[in-house]
Design a protein around this motif. Structure first.
Motif, short mmCIF file in Angstrom:
data_model
loop_
_atom_site.label_atom_id
_atom_site.label_comp_id
_atom_site.label_asym_id
_atom_site.label_seq_id
_atom_site.Cartn_x
_atom_site.Cartn_y
_atom_site.Cartn_z
N ASP A 3 19.53 4.54 -12.67
CA ASP A 3 18.31 4.05 -13.28
C ASP A 3 17.27 5.13 -13.06
OD1 ASP A 3 16.20 2.63 -14.27
OD2 ASP A 3 15.91 1.41 -12.47
N ASP A 4 17.05 5.98 -14.10
CA ASP A 4 16.27 7.19 -13.95
C ASP A 4 16.93 8.03 -12.86
OD1 ASP A 4 14.54 6.37 -15.94
OD2 ASP A 4 13.22 5.33 -14.55
N ASP A 5 16.25 8.20 -11.70
CA ASP A 5 16.82 9.00 -10.63
C ASP A 5 17.38 8.13 -9.51
OD1 ASP A 5 14.37 8.02 -9.92
OD2 ASP A 5 13.70 9.82 -8.88
N LEU A 6 17.57 6.84 -9.75
CA LEU A 6 18.12 5.94 -8.75
C LEU A 6 19.61 5.76 -8.98
CD1 LEU A 6 17.09 4.10 -6.36
CD2 LEU A 6 17.24 2.22 -8.00
N ASP A 7 20.41 6.29 -8.10
CA ASP A 7 21.86 6.22 -8.22
C ASP A 7 22.35 5.02 -7.39
OD1 ASP A 7 24.49 6.68 -8.68
OD2 ASP A 7 24.62 8.55 -7.56
N TYR A 8 22.75 3.96 -8.07
CA TYR A 8 23.13 2.73 -7.39
C TYR A 8 24.40 2.17 -8.02
CZ TYR A 8 21.56 0.18 -11.52
OH TYR A 8 21.44 -0.28 -12.81
N ASP A 9 24.94 1.13 -7.39
CA ASP A 9 26.11 0.45 -7.94
C ASP A 9 25.91 -1.05 -7.77
OD1 ASP A 9 29.15 0.97 -8.78
OD2 ASP A 9 29.06 -0.78 -7.48
#
Length: 283
Positions: A3-9
């Motif tokens: 999410d933009d620069d948020l790398d999540y799962d």
């Protein structure tokens, strides 16, 4: 996912899947599925954190995983408040704002993110008002929080850089020197008011004003975080009337309690989540 620069799962348990069979915790039939937000430790890989999310997915709990990158943690200009807001915004993006929310955080790296999440959740400023509707039910803290210590910090960073013992000591002293230089530089700039000092995560969790239950899981053998630092937080929060559970092992290493005590670890997690959700039903 990003999410933009948020790398999540994020993982939604399959509707048709049956939950793990035992006598503890079944969230598959709840109207609003609980959400567990897992915040990884420094050097944690996605494959490591996924093993913990499977604990909750086996019980019908939605999981969101996030690991704060080393470069953001070490940066003096990183906006961790924005990272925290983006994490909480995921709940609205996926329509989970009415679900009971819990956290499972690891080491000081996870606590750092959680500390900024607390700022969002507890702030009375207008731009944070939407977060006040979130139903936070509890937090599990694994191997944290620890007081700032350059030697332990260097050890924590070194273990993420190389798995080979023969190179680890060279890396350790290199990291330690870098941390010393950075510490004195930040202290000098802070005295000139060029930058502000970063808050100490140990104090943030110790004096945290949230009132949801907490479970601390730690070990006396931990070489990265002193168990005495954790017990200081536990004792203080209990003295303030907070709902605090704790389990201390004698022989497991830093963020390795699940690996060495799998059955007991899972049982403690399930019992704690069940308690938090029962408290919600009684409210």
């Amino acid at each position: 996912m990003e999410d933009d620069d948020l790398d999540y799962d994020i993982h939604f348990p399959p509707v048709s899947a049956s939950v793990e069979e035992d006598d503890i915790l079944d969230c598959s039939q709840r109207k609003e599925e609980p959400v567990m937000i897992l915040l990884g430790w420094l050097g944690c890989k996605e494959r490591h954190l996924s093993k913990y999310s499977e604990i909750y997915e086996a019980k019908g709990i939605i999981t969101i995983r996030y690991i704060l990158p080393r470069e953001i943690l070490m940066s003096t200009t990183a906006n961790l408040g924005a990272v925290a807001c983006k994490l909480l915004d995921l709940l609205f993006d996926y329509g989970l704002e009415e679900s009971p929310i819990l956290f499972h955080i690891f080491s000081n790296n996870g606590c750092t993110v959680y500390g900024h999440v607390l700022d969002c959740l507890l702030s009375r400023e207008d731009n944070y008002k939407k977060y006040q509707c979130l139903q936070i039910r509890g937090c599990i803290i694994d191997s944290a929080p620890g007081k700032s210590n350059l030697y332990r910090g260097a050890m924590a960073i070194t273990t993420t850089l190389t798995p080979r013992p023969v190179f680890r000591w060279f890396a350790y002293y290199g990291v330690l020197i870098s941390l010393f230089v950075g510490y004195f530089l930040r202290s000098f700039l802070s005295s000139l008011r060029v930058i502000q000092r970063k808050s100490q995560i140990h104090e943030i969790l110790k004096y945290d004003t949230s009132d949801w239950p907490q479970l601390f899981m730690y070990s006396k053998m931990d070489k990265i975080i002193s168990y005495r630092d954790i017990e200081e937080v536990i004792a203080y929060r209990r003295s303030m009337g907070r709902d605090v559970d704790a389990i201390c092992w004698e022989n497991s290493e830093h963020v390795a309690h699940f690996r060495q005590h799998e059955k007991a670890y899972k049982e403690q997690c399930y019992l704690f989540v069940e308690k938090c959700l029962e408290t919600e039903l009684r409210a």
